[in-house]
Motif scaffolding. Structure first.
Motif, PDB file in Angstrom:
ATOM      1  N   TRP A   1       0.819  -1.211   0.000  1.00 37.90           N
ATOM      2  CA  TRP A   1       0.000   0.000   0.000  1.00 37.90           C
ATOM      3  C   TRP A   1       0.855   1.265   0.000  1.00 37.90           C
ATOM      4  O   TRP A   1       0.408   2.320  -0.428  1.00 37.90           O
ATOM      5  N   ASN A   2       2.118   1.133   0.459  1.00 37.08           N
ATOM      6  CA  ASN A   2       2.992   2.315   0.388  1.00 37.08           C
ATOM      7  C   ASN A   2       3.180   2.769  -1.056  1.00 37.08           C
ATOM      8  O   ASN A   2       3.252   3.970  -1.338  1.00 37.08           O
ATOM      9  N   SER A   3       3.214   1.820  -1.997  1.00 36.60           N
ATOM     10  CA  SER A   3       3.356   2.211  -3.408  1.00 36.60           C
ATOM     11  C   SER A   3       2.059   2.834  -3.933  1.00 36.60           C
ATOM     12  O   SER A   3       2.084   3.732  -4.774  1.00 36.60           O
ATOM     13  N   PHE A   4       0.927   2.386  -3.422  1.00 38.55           N
ATOM     14  CA  PHE A   4      -0.365   2.966  -3.828  1.00 38.55           C
ATOM     15  C   PHE A   4      -0.446   4.429  -3.398  1.00 38.55           C
ATOM     16  O   PHE A   4      -0.857   5.301  -4.171  1.00 38.55           O
ATOM     17  N   PHE A   5      -0.016   4.701  -2.155  1.00 38.56           N
ATOM     18  CA  PHE A   5      -0.083   6.070  -1.642  1.00 38.56           C
ATOM     19  C   PHE A   5       1.149   6.891  -2.010  1.00 38.56           C
ATOM     20  O   PHE A   5       1.130   8.120  -1.902  1.00 38.56           O
ATOM     21  N   GLY A   6       2.234   6.206  -2.420  1.00 41.26           N
ATOM     22  CA  GLY A   6       3.457   6.919  -2.783  1.00 41.26           C
ATOM     23  C   GLY A   6       4.225   7.439  -1.579  1.00 41.26           C
ATOM     24  O   GLY A   6       4.956   8.425  -1.684  1.00 41.26           O
ATOM     25  N   ASN A   7       4.065   6.796  -0.425  1.00 35.64           N
ATOM     26  CA  ASN A   7       4.831   7.177   0.767  1.00 35.64           C
ATOM     27  C   ASN A   7       4.848   5.998   1.738  1.00 35.64           C
ATOM     28  O   ASN A   7       4.186   4.983   1.505  1.00 35.64           O
ATOM     29  N   ASP A   8       5.627   6.162   2.825  1.00 38.89           N
ATOM     30  CA  ASP A   8       5.721   5.092   3.830  1.00 38.89           C
ATOM     31  C   ASP A   8       4.977   5.446   5.107  1.00 38.89           C
ATOM     32  O   ASP A   8       5.330   4.991   6.192  1.00 38.89           O
ATOM     33  N   ASN A   9       3.965   6.266   4.998  1.00 43.41           N
ATOM     34  CA  ASN A   9       3.229   6.703   6.184  1.00 43.41           C
ATOM     35  C   ASN A   9       2.485   5.537   6.837  1.00 43.41           C
ATOM     36  O   ASN A   9       2.136   4.556   6.166  1.00 43.41           O
ATOM     37  N   PRO A  10       2.228   5.661   8.148  1.00 45.20           N
ATOM     38  CA  PRO A  10       1.466   4.609   8.846  1.00 45.20           C
ATOM     39  C   PRO A  10       0.081   4.413   8.231  1.00 45.20           C
ATOM     40  O   PRO A  10      -0.467   5.335   7.609  1.00 45.20           O
ATOM     41  N   ILE A  11      -0.454   3.213   8.439  1.00 43.56           N
ATOM     42  CA  ILE A  11      -1.773   2.873   7.896  1.00 43.56           C
ATOM     43  C   ILE A  11      -2.757   2.633   9.043  1.00 43.56           C
ATOM     44  O   ILE A  11      -2.505   1.797   9.920  1.00 43.56           O
ATOM     45  N   HIS A  12      -3.857   3.378   9.035  1.00 40.49           N
ATOM     46  CA  HIS A  12      -4.933   3.203  10.020  1.00 40.49           C
ATOM     47  C   HIS A  12      -6.213   2.791   9.288  1.00 40.49           C
ATOM     48  O   HIS A  12      -6.544   3.387   8.253  1.00 40.49           O
ATOM     49  N   VAL A  13      -6.914   1.820   9.836  1.00 44.00           N
ATOM     50  CA  VAL A  13      -8.060   1.222   9.136  1.00 44.00           C
ATOM     51  C   VAL A  13      -9.299   1.237  10.024  1.00 44.00           C
ATOM     52  O   VAL A  13      -9.263   0.702  11.150  1.00 44.00           O
ATOM     53  N   GLU A  14     -10.386   1.829   9.535  1.00 44.23           N
ATOM     54  CA  GLU A  14     -11.662   1.746  10.260  1.00 44.23           C
ATOM     55  C   GLU A  14     -12.479   0.603   9.679  1.00 44.23           C
ATOM     56  O   GLU A  14     -12.735   0.565   8.460  1.00 44.23           O
ATOM     57  N   LEU A  15     -12.911  -0.292  10.551  1.00 49.44           N
ATOM     58  CA  LEU A  15     -13.653  -1.482  10.115  1.00 49.44           C
ATOM     59  C   LEU A  15     -15.145  -1.237  10.302  1.00 49.44           C
ATOM     60  O   LEU A  15     -15.617  -1.110  11.437  1.00 49.44           O
ATOM     61  N   GLY A  16     -15.885  -1.131   9.202  1.00 48.08           N
ATOM     62  CA  GLY A  16     -17.310  -0.812   9.277  1.00 48.08           C
ATOM     63  C   GLY A  16     -17.504   0.694   9.345  1.00 48.08           C
ATOM     64  O   GLY A  16     -18.028   1.239  10.321  1.00 48.08           O
ATOM     65  N   THR A  17     -17.083   1.346   8.285  1.00 47.70           N
ATOM     66  CA  THR A  17     -16.984   2.809   8.253  1.00 47.70           C
ATOM     67  C   THR A  17     -18.321   3.534   8.189  1.00 47.70           C
ATOM     68  O   THR A  17     -18.443   4.667   8.644  1.00 47.70           O
ATOM     69  N   GLY A  18     -19.337   2.888   7.634  1.00 47.69           N
ATOM     70  CA  GLY A  18     -20.629   3.569   7.495  1.00 47.69           C
ATOM     71  C   GLY A  18     -20.519   4.784   6.588  1.00 47.69           C
ATOM     72  O   GLY A  18     -19.881   4.731   5.534  1.00 47.69           O
ATOM     73  N   LYS A  19     -21.104   5.895   7.037  1.00 53.79           N
ATOM     74  CA  LYS A  19     -21.188   7.081   6.171  1.00 53.79           C
ATOM     75  C   LYS A  19     -19.926   7.932   6.188  1.00 53.79           C
ATOM     76  O   LYS A  19     -19.858   8.957   5.504  1.00 53.79           O
ATOM     77  N   GLY A  20     -18.927   7.557   6.999  1.00 53.09           N
ATOM     78  CA  GLY A  20     -17.572   8.073   6.813  1.00 53.09           C
ATOM     79  C   GLY A  20     -17.175   9.359   7.511  1.00 53.09           C
ATOM     80  O   GLY A  20     -16.084   9.871   7.250  1.00 53.09           O
ATOM     81  N   ASN A  21     -18.012   9.879   8.432  1.00 54.05           N
ATOM     82  CA  ASN A  21     -17.594  11.136   9.076  1.00 54.05           C
ATOM     83  C   ASN A  21     -16.280  10.985   9.836  1.00 54.05           C
ATOM     84  O   ASN A  21     -15.393  11.841   9.770  1.00 54.05           O
ATOM     85  N   PHE A  22     -16.149   9.868  10.559  1.00 52.76           N
ATOM     86  CA  PHE A  22     -14.966   9.641  11.399  1.00 52.76           C
ATOM     87  C   PHE A  22     -13.697   9.590  10.540  1.00 52.76           C
ATOM     88  O   PHE A  22     -12.741  10.336  10.779  1.00 52.76           O
ATOM     89  N   ILE A  23     -13.710   8.761   9.517  1.00 47.11           N
ATOM     90  CA  ILE A  23     -12.461   8.512   8.783  1.00 47.11           C
ATOM     91  C   ILE A  23     -12.091   9.711   7.890  1.00 47.11           C
ATOM     92  O   ILE A  23     -10.908  10.033   7.739  1.00 47.11           O
ATOM     93  N   THR A  24     -13.091  10.395   7.341  1.00 47.08           N
ATOM     94  CA  THR A  24     -12.759  11.561   6.509  1.00 47.08           C
ATOM     95  C   THR A  24     -12.232  12.707   7.386  1.00 47.08           C
ATOM     96  O   THR A  24     -11.325  13.434   6.973  1.00 47.08           O
ATOM     97  N   THR A  25     -12.758  12.836   8.607  1.00 47.73           N
ATOM     98  CA  THR A  25     -12.266  13.888   9.506  1.00 47.73           C
ATOM     99  C   THR A  25     -10.840  13.586   9.942  1.00 47.73           C
ATOM    100  O   THR A  25      -9.968  14.463   9.925  1.00 47.73           O
ATOM    101  N   LEU A  26     -10.584  12.324  10.323  1.00 47.21           N
ATOM    102  CA  LEU A  26      -9.220  11.969  10.729  1.00 47.21           C
ATOM    103  C   LEU A  26      -8.232  12.174   9.582  1.00 47.21           C
ATOM    104  O   LEU A  26      -7.124  12.679   9.783  1.00 47.21           O
TER     105      LEU A  26
END
Ligand code: SAM
Length: 214
Positions: free
Chosen positions: A31-56
Motif C-alpha cells: 500500500w505504500n506504493s499505492f499512496f506513494g509514501n511510507d506513512n502509517p496505515i490506520h483502518v476503520e472497520l465498518g466505516t458507514g457514512k464516513g464522518n470519522f475517517i474523513t475527519t481523521l
C-alpha cells in the motif's frame, strides 16, 4: 450478496479508482506504493457514512487511512465526503471484513478502529461480532507489534464481551472508559454518525484501546 445484485453499482464505484480501488488484493503488502509514501496505515472497520475517517484523514495528512465497508448505500456517502474534501490519504475497501487478510499483509497496519459495530446480541450470533476472537486473531496478525485497536460502542454487552475477547487474545487493555464524553479521553475525540446520534440521546459511550500483545 448485494455486491452482485445491483447492476451498475460496481461501475459507479469504478469511477473512483483512487478512492475505491476494486483491485485492492493486488496491493496487499504494497500500500505504500499505492499512496506513494511510507506513512502509517490506520483502518476503520465498518466505516458507514464516513464522518470519522474523513475527519481523521483531513486532520492527519501524514497517516494513510482506509475505511472498510460492505454496503454500497452507505459507502457511497463516505466516498462523496472524501471526494468533497479532496483527500489523497484515504481510500475505501468495498469488502467483507471477514476477508481483511486478503488485503493487508502481516504487520502492515498500525491501527484498527471499530466504531459502533453491530452488537449481534443473540448468543448464537456471537461469532458475527467484529470483536469475536476469530476476528481479533486476524487483526492481530495484520497489526505491527506496536499497533493497537480502538473500540467505541454504545452497547455495554458488546463492550464487556469485547474486553473479555481482547484479554483472551492477550491484548493489553488501556484507556478504558464507560463514559467517554465525561472522561479525560474525550479531548480530540472524533465522532461518528452513530456516536452523534447516541450522544444526542444522552447515552453513554464505552471506549477502550487494546494494544498488540507483542
Ligand atoms: N462506524 C459507523 C458509525 O459509527 O457511524 C457505522 C456503524 S454501523 C452500526 C456498522 C457498519 O459496519 C455498517 O455500515 C455495516 O454495513 C458495516 N459492517 C458490518 N459488518 C461488516 C462486515 N462484515 N464487513 C464490512 N462492513 C461491515
Amino acid at each position: 450478496m448485494r455486491l452482485r445484485k445491483k447492476p451498475g453499482v460496481r461501475e459507479a464505484m469504478a469511477t473512483y479508482p483512487k478512492l475505491v480501488p476494486l483491485n485492492g488484493e493486488e496491493y496487499k503488502g504494497k500500500w505504500n506504493s499505492f499512496f506513494g509514501n511510507d506513512n502509517p496505515i490506520h483502518v476503520e472497520l465498518g466505516t458507514g457514512k464516513g464522518n470519522f475517517i474523513t475527519t481523521l484523514a483531513e486532520q492527519n495528512p501524514d497517516i494513510n487511512y482506509f475505511g472498510v465497508e460492505l454496503y454500497e448505500e452507505v459507502l457511497i456517502r463516505a466516498v462523496k465526503k472524501a471526494e468533497a474534501k479532496e483527500l489523497n490519504n484515504l481510500s475505501f475497501l468495498w469488502i467483507n471484513i471477514q476477508d481483511i487478510e486478503k488485503y493487508f499483509a502481516p504487520g502492515e497496519v498500525d491501527k484498527f478502529y471499530l466504531n459502533f459495530s453491530d452488537p449481534w446480541p443473540k448468543k448464537r450470533h456471537a461469532r458475527r461480532r467484529l470483536t469475536h476472537s476469530e476476528f481479533l486473531t486476524k487483526y492481530k496478525g495484520l497489526l505491527k507489534p506496536e499497533g493497537a485497536i480502538q473500540l467505541k460502542t454504545d452497547n455495554e454487552g458488546l463492550f464487556q464481551f469485547s474486553l473479555n475477547q481482547f484479554a483472551q487474545e492477550l491484548f493489553l487493555l488501556k484507556e478504558i472508559t464507560f463514559d467517554l464524553h465525561n472522561s479525560e479521553y474525550v479531548e480530540g475525540n472524533v465522532m461518528t454518525e452513530y456516536e452523534a446520534k447516541f450522544v444526542g440521546q444522552g447515552m453513554k459511550i464505552f471506549r477502550c484501546i487494546a494494544a498488540h500483545p507483542a
